[in-house]
Design a protein around this motif. Structure first.
Motif, PDB file in Angstrom:
ATOM      1  N   ARG A  13     -27.316  18.685  12.562  1.00 32.11           N
ATOM      2  CA  ARG A  13     -27.275  17.338  13.101  1.00 32.11           C
ATOM      3  C   ARG A  13     -28.454  17.112  14.037  1.00 32.11           C
ATOM      4  O   ARG A  13     -29.137  18.058  14.442  1.00 32.11           O
ATOM      5  CB  ARG A  13     -25.953  17.101  13.851  1.00 32.11           C
ATOM      6  N   ILE A  14     -28.651  15.849  14.396  1.00 25.11           N
ATOM      7  CA  ILE A  14     -29.756  15.520  15.296  1.00 25.11           C
ATOM      8  C   ILE A  14     -29.615  16.269  16.615  1.00 25.11           C
ATOM      9  O   ILE A  14     -30.600  16.725  17.192  1.00 25.11           O
ATOM     10  CB  ILE A  14     -29.811  13.994  15.528  1.00 25.11           C
ATOM     11  N   LYS A  15     -28.394  16.420  17.098  1.00 22.74           N
ATOM     12  CA  LYS A  15     -28.193  17.076  18.392  1.00 22.74           C
ATOM     13  C   LYS A  15     -28.560  18.557  18.361  1.00 22.74           C
ATOM     14  O   LYS A  15     -28.722  19.185  19.414  1.00 22.74           O
ATOM     15  CB  LYS A  15     -26.752  16.905  18.862  1.00 22.74           C
ATOM     16  N   ASP A  16     -28.705  19.137  17.140  1.00 20.63           N
ATOM     17  CA  ASP A  16     -29.076  20.537  17.028  1.00 20.63           C
ATOM     18  C   ASP A  16     -30.584  20.749  17.119  1.00 20.63           C
ATOM     19  O   ASP A  16     -31.055  21.877  17.224  1.00 20.63           O
ATOM     20  CB  ASP A  16     -28.574  21.112  15.689  1.00 20.63           C
ATOM     21  N   LEU A  17     -31.329  19.651  17.084  1.00 24.00           N
ATOM     22  CA  LEU A  17     -32.785  19.757  17.182  1.00 24.00           C
ATOM     23  C   LEU A  17     -33.212  19.939  18.635  1.00 24.00           C
ATOM     24  O   LEU A  17     -32.474  19.635  19.559  1.00 24.00           O
ATOM     25  CB  LEU A  17     -33.441  18.488  16.611  1.00 24.00           C
ATOM     26  N   ALA A  18     -34.431  20.424  18.815  1.00 20.90           N
ATOM     27  CA  ALA A  18     -34.989  20.516  20.162  1.00 20.90           C
ATOM     28  C   ALA A  18     -35.120  19.109  20.735  1.00 20.90           C
ATOM     29  O   ALA A  18     -35.291  18.133  20.001  1.00 20.90           O
ATOM     30  CB  ALA A  18     -36.347  21.199  20.117  1.00 20.90           C
ATOM     31  N   GLU A  20     -37.423  17.463  22.165  1.00 24.63           N
ATOM     32  CA  GLU A  20     -38.608  16.686  21.817  1.00 24.63           C
ATOM     33  C   GLU A  20     -38.607  16.238  20.353  1.00 24.63           C
ATOM     34  O   GLU A  20     -39.400  15.395  19.950  1.00 24.63           O
ATOM     35  CB  GLU A  20     -39.881  17.502  22.108  1.00 24.63           C
ATOM     36  N   ASP A  21     -37.698  16.823  19.548  1.00 29.19           N
ATOM     37  CA  ASP A  21     -37.623  16.464  18.127  1.00 29.19           C
ATOM     38  C   ASP A  21     -36.458  15.525  17.827  1.00 29.19           C
ATOM     39  O   ASP A  21     -36.257  15.149  16.679  1.00 29.19           O
ATOM     40  CB  ASP A  21     -37.469  17.727  17.273  1.00 29.19           C
ATOM     41  N   ARG A  22     -35.722  15.136  18.832  1.00 33.34           N
ATOM     42  CA  ARG A  22     -34.576  14.257  18.616  1.00 33.34           C
ATOM     43  C   ARG A  22     -35.037  12.801  18.620  1.00 33.34           C
ATOM     44  O   ARG A  22     -35.526  12.303  19.634  1.00 33.34           O
ATOM     45  CB  ARG A  22     -33.529  14.474  19.708  1.00 33.34           C
ATOM     46  N   PRO A  23     -34.875  12.111  17.500  1.00 32.65           N
ATOM     47  CA  PRO A  23     -35.365  10.726  17.419  1.00 32.65           C
ATOM     48  C   PRO A  23     -34.768   9.795  18.464  1.00 32.65           C
ATOM     49  O   PRO A  23     -35.474   8.938  19.010  1.00 32.65           O
ATOM     50  CB  PRO A  23     -34.958  10.312  16.001  1.00 32.65           C
ATOM     51  N   ARG A  24     -33.491   9.949  18.761  1.00 30.03           N
ATOM     52  CA  ARG A  24     -32.858   9.047  19.738  1.00 30.03           C
ATOM     53  C   ARG A  24     -33.488   9.205  21.126  1.00 30.03           C
ATOM     54  O   ARG A  24     -33.776   8.216  21.803  1.00 30.03           O
ATOM     55  CB  ARG A  24     -31.355   9.306  19.805  1.00 30.03           C
ATOM     56  N   GLU A  25     -33.663  10.454  21.533  1.00 28.19           N
ATOM     57  CA  GLU A  25     -34.262  10.699  22.841  1.00 28.19           C
ATOM     58  C   GLU A  25     -35.713  10.221  22.873  1.00 28.19           C
ATOM     59  O   GLU A  25     -36.197   9.662  23.866  1.00 28.19           O
ATOM     60  CB  GLU A  25     -34.195  12.198  23.177  1.00 28.19           C
ATOM     61  N   LYS A  26     -36.416  10.427  21.772  1.00 31.12           N
ATOM     62  CA  LYS A  26     -37.802   9.981  21.668  1.00 31.12           C
ATOM     63  C   LYS A  26     -37.878   8.459  21.762  1.00 31.12           C
ATOM     64  O   LYS A  26     -38.761   7.898  22.418  1.00 31.12           O
ATOM     65  CB  LYS A  26     -38.373  10.469  20.332  1.00 31.12           C
ATOM     66  N   ALA A  42     -33.629   9.058   9.735  1.00 32.17           N
ATOM     67  CA  ALA A  42     -32.786  10.181  10.165  1.00 32.17           C
ATOM     68  C   ALA A  42     -31.706   9.716  11.139  1.00 32.17           C
ATOM     69  O   ALA A  42     -30.574  10.212  11.114  1.00 32.17           O
ATOM     70  CB  ALA A  42     -33.656  11.264  10.802  1.00 32.17           C
ATOM     71  N   VAL A  43     -32.047   8.770  12.018  1.00 34.53           N
ATOM     72  CA  VAL A  43     -31.049   8.233  12.949  1.00 34.53           C
ATOM     73  C   VAL A  43     -29.927   7.567  12.181  1.00 34.53           C
ATOM     74  O   VAL A  43     -28.746   7.705  12.528  1.00 34.53           O
ATOM     75  CB  VAL A  43     -31.706   7.235  13.926  1.00 34.53           C
ATOM     76  N   LEU A  44     -30.268   6.849  11.119  1.00 37.76           N
ATOM     77  CA  LEU A  44     -29.246   6.191  10.301  1.00 37.76           C
ATOM     78  C   LEU A  44     -28.373   7.221   9.588  1.00 37.76           C
ATOM     79  O   LEU A  44     -27.154   7.067   9.515  1.00 37.76           O
ATOM     80  CB  LEU A  44     -29.905   5.279   9.262  1.00 37.76           C
ATOM     81  N   MET A  52     -30.818  21.959   5.104  1.00 38.93           N
ATOM     82  CA  MET A  52     -31.891  21.000   5.349  1.00 38.93           C
ATOM     83  C   MET A  52     -31.569  20.176   6.583  1.00 38.93           C
ATOM     84  O   MET A  52     -30.486  19.597   6.679  1.00 38.93           O
ATOM     85  CB  MET A  52     -32.066  20.084   4.121  1.00 38.93           C
ATOM     86  N   SER A  53     -32.509  20.112   7.514  1.00 39.93           N
ATOM     87  CA  SER A  53     -32.293  19.305   8.705  1.00 39.93           C
ATOM     88  C   SER A  53     -32.258  17.828   8.333  1.00 39.93           C
ATOM     89  O   SER A  53     -32.714  17.422   7.254  1.00 39.93           O
ATOM     90  CB  SER A  53     -33.403  19.549   9.727  1.00 39.93           C
ATOM     91  N   VAL A  54     -31.740  17.013   9.231  1.00 35.50           N
ATOM     92  CA  VAL A  54     -31.646  15.587   8.958  1.00 35.50           C
ATOM     93  C   VAL A  54     -33.029  14.956   8.811  1.00 35.50           C
ATOM     94  O   VAL A  54     -33.234  14.051   7.993  1.00 35.50           O
ATOM     95  CB  VAL A  54     -30.827  14.877  10.053  1.00 35.50           C
ATOM     96  N   ILE A  55     -34.011  15.459   9.574  1.00 39.18           N
ATOM     97  CA  ILE A  55     -35.375  14.953   9.451  1.00 39.18           C
ATOM     98  C   ILE A  55     -35.933  15.304   8.078  1.00 39.18           C
ATOM     99  O   ILE A  55     -36.555  14.470   7.408  1.00 39.18           O
ATOM    100  CB  ILE A  55     -36.287  15.532  10.546  1.00 39.18           C
ATOM    101  N   ALA A  56     -35.709  16.535   7.653  1.00 41.50           N
ATOM    102  CA  ALA A  56     -36.195  16.963   6.340  1.00 41.50           C
ATOM    103  C   ALA A  56     -35.523  16.164   5.226  1.00 41.50           C
ATOM    104  O   ALA A  56     -36.160  15.807   4.231  1.00 41.50           O
ATOM    105  CB  ALA A  56     -35.952  18.458   6.148  1.00 41.50           C
TER     106      ALA A  56
END
Length: 238
Positions: A13-18, A20-26, A42-44, A52-56
């Protein structure tokens, strides 16, 4: 040990990313313009798969659509579900987001619209005829001063043709007390050139309009990026 195994098999999930890689925080720190198309998608989507990560996953979906949001907007719920990790809920979210984007981009004012050129007619009908995979026919009903009364879909059909009934067109004209109309239909193929059938139908409707004192002002053929105007090309009248 078992706990680590569970984490490795869990959906990424997005929360598992670092951070700086989290779209919401960015987005919160730098604004929406700082996010790439893949990050917005990815946010959607919200989560990826175990492999596979959500970004991938978002990047994979975009790549499969030529990295084109316009192509992505044409995908149905069923087509999006073919991507591993995209269920019906995620597919519906993507489709709805694409539709909201389309409506916002081409939203017209509530005030009366003066339709005195092919470009204005194209702009008015573009939200209705963009990204369509089948042919649809629409008309703009206009008053004596060429202000829009209403736009109406009169038929929809296959990939290469749709059936237009002239009698149904003039019935709508009389019901709304219109004095002029603009015909329009799309070519999903992307080629806006009129076919012989398009030309014959146009001339038949123009001739019928003369009998009823209804002005057929134009017939516009749409593609997603351009259009053909019978009036501009001076072939509206037989």
């Amino acid at each position: 040990m078992s706990q680590n195994k569970d984490v490795s098999r869990a959906t990424l999930r997005i929360k598992d990313l670092a951070n700086e890689d989290r779209p919401r925080e960015k987005l919160l720190k730098k604004g929406t313009v700082s996010l790439s198309d893949a990050e917005l998608l990815a946010v959607l989507i919200g989560s990826g798969t175990r492999d596979m990560s959500v970004i991938a996953l978002a990047q994979h979906i975009l790549k499969a659509n030529g990295n084109s949001l316009q192509e992505l907007a044409k995908r149905s719920v069923q087509e999006l579900q073919r991507f591993r990790g995209v269920g019906v809920a995620k597919a519906i979210t993507i489709v709805c987001a694409m539709e909201l984007t389309r409506r916002r981009a081409y939203e017209t004012n509530s005030k009366k619209e003066l339709v005195d050129s092919s470009a204005k007619a194209y702009a008015l009908l573009r939200p209705d005829l963009t990204d369509k995979l089948i042919e649809e026919a629409w008309i703009l009903l206009l008053n004596r001063s060429n202000y829009l009364i209403k736009k109406v879909k009169i038929s929809s059909g296959g990939i290469t043709a749709t059936i237009v009934d002239p009698s149904s067109i003039f019935r709508l004209v009389l019901e709304h007390q219109a004095t002029g109309i603009i015909l329009a239909h799309n070519h999903p193929s992307g080629d806006h050139s009129p076919s012989n059938a398009d030309i014959q139908l146009t001339h038949r409707i123009v001739n019928a309009g003369k009998l009823l004192n209804i002005d057929i002002m134009d017939h516009i053929i749409f593609t997603d990026s351009s259009y053909f105007s019978f009036s501009d090309q001076r072939i509206l009248y037989p």
